[in-house]
Design an enzyme around this catalytic site. Sequence first.
Site, short mmCIF file in Angstrom:
data_model
loop_
_atom_site.label_atom_id
_atom_site.label_comp_id
_atom_site.label_asym_id
_atom_site.label_seq_id
_atom_site.Cartn_x
_atom_site.Cartn_y
_atom_site.Cartn_z
N HIS A 1 0.84 -1.20 0.00
CA HIS A 1 0.00 0.00 0.00
C HIS A 1 0.88 1.25 0.00
O HIS A 1 0.65 2.18 -0.79
CB HIS A 1 -0.90 -0.03 1.25
CG HIS A 1 -1.82 1.14 1.38
ND1 HIS A 1 -3.14 1.10 1.01
CD2 HIS A 1 -1.61 2.39 1.86
CE1 HIS A 1 -3.70 2.27 1.25
NE2 HIS A 1 -2.79 3.07 1.77
N GLU A 2 1.90 1.28 0.88
CA GLU A 2 2.77 2.46 0.95
C GLU A 2 3.63 2.60 -0.30
O GLU A 2 3.89 3.72 -0.76
CB GLU A 2 3.65 2.37 2.20
CG GLU A 2 2.89 2.37 3.51
CD GLU A 2 1.96 3.55 3.67
OE1 GLU A 2 2.31 4.65 3.19
OE2 GLU A 2 0.89 3.40 4.28
N HIS B 1 1.60 4.42 -2.78
CA HIS B 1 1.60 5.86 -2.54
C HIS B 1 2.80 6.51 -3.20
O HIS B 1 2.72 7.60 -3.76
CB HIS B 1 1.64 6.15 -1.03
CG HIS B 1 0.32 6.07 -0.34
ND1 HIS B 1 -0.84 6.59 -0.86
CD2 HIS B 1 -0.02 5.53 0.87
CE1 HIS B 1 -1.83 6.39 -0.01
NE2 HIS B 1 -1.37 5.74 1.04
N GLU C 1 -6.33 6.59 -1.13
CA GLU C 1 -6.39 5.34 -0.37
C GLU C 1 -6.98 4.22 -1.21
O GLU C 1 -6.50 3.08 -1.18
CB GLU C 1 -7.21 5.55 0.91
CG GLU C 1 -6.51 6.40 1.96
CD GLU C 1 -5.16 5.84 2.32
OE1 GLU C 1 -5.09 4.70 2.80
OE2 GLU C 1 -4.15 6.54 2.11
N ASP D 1 -4.99 0.91 -2.28
CA ASP D 1 -5.52 -0.42 -1.95
C ASP D 1 -5.57 -1.30 -3.20
O ASP D 1 -5.16 -2.47 -3.17
CB ASP D 1 -6.94 -0.31 -1.37
CG ASP D 1 -6.95 0.18 0.07
OD1 ASP D 1 -5.87 0.21 0.69
OD2 ASP D 1 -8.03 0.54 0.56
#
Length: 489
Positions: free
Chosen positions: A138-139, A142, A203, A207
């Site tokens: 997930h990070e 980003h 987000e 995801d």
Amino acid sequence: MRKLSFSQFSKGVVTTALSLLLTAGVAKSFANNDLPDLGTAAVNTFSLEKEMVYGDAYMRVIRSSAPVISDPVLNQYLSELGNKLVAHATGVKTPFYFFLLRNDEINAFAFFGGHVGVHTGLFLHADTESELASVLAHEITHVTQRHLARSLEAQDKSSTATIVGMLGAILLTIAAPQAGMAALATTQALSTQARINFTRLHEREADRIGMQILADAGFDPNGASDFFQKLAIRYRFTSTPPQMLLTHPLPESRITDARNRAAQYPNRYIPDQLNYQLAKARIQVRFSSYSDQAAISLFEKQLKKKNYTFKSAALYGKALALFRTKKFEESEAIIDELLENDRNNLFYIDTKTDLLAQRDDYETAIELLKHHHRLKPTSLVIAANLANIYVEADQPRNAIPLLEDLIFLDRQNVLPYQIMTQAYRKLGNKALEHYSNAEAMALSANYDGAIDQLNYAYRHSEGQTLQIARIEARIRQFRQAKRSLDALQ
């Protein structure tokens, strides 16, 4: 490896700073994942070169104000896990740098330059490696989707001053939370609701793409929904949720979406990994709030009730807890048994080295580590342990080539500079002792201290023309770096 003396930092500083950084993710370029058109101002405003500069500055300040862990075994494990995921990501334009923070809070964050920070609390609450990997994926997303740059663009599409103010406020928040939050409030250009909507979009995107990375890297895609569900149940009725839930909202729809996405992948059994459970045990004993007795009881109960994924991980945890309480003979008996069955495991080798060093058996430790260094010449764990043992055994000259190799492989790692400072101190080489210490200080944004150390190095370099030139050049570089850092605030 036995820990060197590292500064202790305030948990409050890092929590405030990281919660701010987490709201966006960070650094790199767009991937081809049918992203919505969010504009190109951020692309034009923030080149990859500029993102690397900001990322380096933030990382240096974080080292100075947060409890960054310099544990070679955990750092190598986290880096290998993170890079395994990065290998299956798209849009990767800069290197990734994964690091650990000692904080029992459940949290992770990403920012410019491919930096991904992980709280030790994630290990304490994730039951499997796939759950931890789901957070990292997930990070990483980003980062690859440049969410921080896109968030800053959304603040004000035309005002560079607003974006610069936002960046300065983020940096200031890391160093001085109260002043930073006040500065941040003055730079907000959009309404609160618009910012929330933009973050929610990020987000969902993180995801979706993160799960693809997770599955492609060979992890269980259910790791994300399992971890989400666990957090939802644990903090359903609490008035103080963890930082991760403040910055990564967890509505029921997000859990459902994660479960539905995971169901689209082939159903296959993916076993947990021993090294994850070893890393978790190491954090539970050495980097958590557990008391001495609680740490021992934790693993004794696991072994008595056979409540473990791997018996060897429970034994390893008990060995570490025994070491912590100075029951060295009992600890070594367990480690020797584990090594008998898994001679190349870095977790066991590191602890065996600590045990040998504790009783000053440097000769055996050196032979053990030299053998493994021939097998794994680029291993941070082996090289750092061997260099440290050489210094402790009053053989500092043998440590220096190992440390130079470690610095070449990872210039962001403070540990080799710290060991090298000790090595040159034992050799009586004041110039290079101060020079190495300057490099360590600079990595924590202490440029004034670093320049002072270089001035001391200069005074001890009389007649060494090349060394003097090198010192003078580094002083100029540090002065410029300090001016650049000041400009960001």
